[in-house]
Design a protein around this motif. Structure first.
Motif, mmCIF file in Angstrom:
data_model
loop_
_atom_site.group_PDB
_atom_site.id
_atom_site.type_symbol
_atom_site.label_atom_id
_atom_site.label_comp_id
_atom_site.label_asym_id
_atom_site.label_seq_id
_atom_site.Cartn_x
_atom_site.Cartn_y
_atom_site.Cartn_z
ATOM 1 N N THR A 128 0.859 -1.186 0.000
ATOM 2 C CA THR A 128 0.000 0.000 0.000
ATOM 3 C C THR A 128 0.897 1.239 0.000
ATOM 4 N N THR A 129 0.286 2.390 -0.281
ATOM 5 C CA THR A 129 1.017 3.649 -0.155
ATOM 6 C C THR A 129 0.028 4.771 0.125
ATOM 7 N N ILE A 164 -2.035 -1.697 -3.915
ATOM 8 C CA ILE A 164 -1.575 -1.754 -5.304
ATOM 9 C C ILE A 164 -2.763 -2.031 -6.216
ATOM 10 N N GLY A 165 -2.828 -1.270 -7.319
ATOM 11 C CA GLY A 165 -3.949 -1.410 -8.250
ATOM 12 C C GLY A 165 -4.743 -0.122 -8.316
ATOM 13 N N GLU A 166 -5.984 -0.203 -8.824
ATOM 14 C CA GLU A 166 -6.831 0.965 -9.003
ATOM 15 C C GLU A 166 -7.975 0.981 -8.001
ATOM 16 N N ILE A 190 1.003 2.024 -8.216
ATOM 17 C CA ILE A 190 1.840 1.167 -9.057
ATOM 18 C C ILE A 190 2.976 0.587 -8.231
ATOM 19 N N ASP A 191 3.137 -0.719 -8.316
ATOM 20 C CA ASP A 191 4.245 -1.414 -7.659
ATOM 21 C C ASP A 191 5.468 -1.333 -8.568
ATOM 22 N N ILE A 192 6.508 -0.648 -8.107
ATOM 23 C CA ILE A 192 7.739 -0.533 -8.897
ATOM 24 C C ILE A 192 8.896 -1.288 -8.242
#
Length: 304
Positions: A128-129, A164-166, A190-192
């Motif tokens: 998460t962020t 992560i995701g929309e 976005i997972d980078i």
């Protein structure tokens, strides 16, 4: 009620007895306005003709207020006006043209500051962020009262952590006429972060079974982690991609590529080598003893 009744009687009798007819008496009209209010409406110009002479009759607006034909009048939201025109001519009974005009607000509220593109946030060390956004403000062309409900999925306000995701944030606004407008804000996390592999399989050397052209080798899958929590491991050798940590290797040295990928497509890779030694089946030699022959069966390894 009595006046209305008399007008109706007059209109019916005029249709029968009068030689005056209207050229362009319209029916009731509804104006669906999606723009601003008040609405600028041009009072229609209605004409009439005396059938017996072909001359124009005198047409006047007899409703209240007595607007002048052709002028522009501003009307408010959901207003209804009844316009009545009476045509006169010498020797003829006057006739009436009456119709209503309704001005409806059919314009939806809207959010002028609603983002048109997803709001993008990156994360590399967590699933998460924290995300932030500006809550949109609705407006309406009718300048009426707007009631608003903010509905998000999940129900959150800025700032908040999303996975992560929309995630779609849905805002709804309703004006005084019941028209509804929407704003959908898409938050894209976005997972980078690449997967982390703490140990790849080691290089190894094995023998085939006696007389076989290959050797089945089973190895321990790499130890890998990712901030998303999920990794997928694939192996590739001789152009073949597979997921099970097992393969029949031919005699000789074979390189194996290990690919570790997360669900966002971030990946890392490593290699290890499996060397297979071949063994010929059997060879026979003899040795002489004093009184008998001794038959010895010895394996002779062959390297390649």
């Amino acid at each position: 009620m009595l006046l209305t009744f008399l007008i109706l009687i007059l209109r019916i009798s005029n249709l029968v007895n009068s030689q005056i007819t209207f050229d362009n008496c319209p029916g009731d009209e509804t104006i669906n306005n999606t723009g601003a209010f008040p609405y600028a409406y041009t009072i229609p110009v209605i004409t009439a003709t005396v059938n017996s002479s072909g001359l124009a009759a005198d047409v006047q607006i007899t409703s209240t207020p007595a607007y002048f034909p052709g002028i522009v009048v501003n009307f408010g939201v959901n207003y209804v006006i009844i316009l009545q025109y009476t045509a006169f001519a010498n020797g003829e009974t006057g006739v009436i043209c009456e119709f209503s005009v309704t001005f409806l607000d059919t314009g939806d509220p809207y959010y002028p500051d609603c983002p048109t593109e997803p709001l993008v946030f990156n994360t590399s060390d967590s699933n998460t962020t924290e995300t932030t956004w500006n809550e949109p403000t609705p407006t309406d062309a009718s300048s009426g009262i707007i009631s608003e409900s903010a509905q998000t999925n999940p129900a959150e306000t800025s700032p908040t952590n999303f996975p992560i995701g929309e995630t779609n944030l849905s805002y709804t606004a309703t004006d005084g006429s019941g028209n509804i407008g929407f704003c959908i804000i898409t938050v894209h996390v976005i997972d980078i972060g690449d997967p982390i592999v703490t140990e790849y399989p080691n290089d190894t050397t094995i023998d085939t079974d006696s007389g076989q052209p290959t050797a089945l080798y089973n190895w321990t899958a790499p130890v890998a982690t990712d901030n998303s929590g999920t990794v997928v491991i694939f192996y590739k050798t001789y152009g073949v991609t597979f997921s099970s940590p097992s393969y029949n290797f031919p005699i000789g040295a074979s390189g194996v590529t290990v690919n570790v990928t997360d669900l966002s497509g971030n990946s890392v890779s490593g290699t290890f080598t499996v060397t297979v030694k071949g063994i010929k089946q059997l060879s026979i030699s003899t040795a002489q003893t004093k009184n008998k022959r001794l038959l010895l069966i010895l394996p002779i390894p062959t390297f390649s």
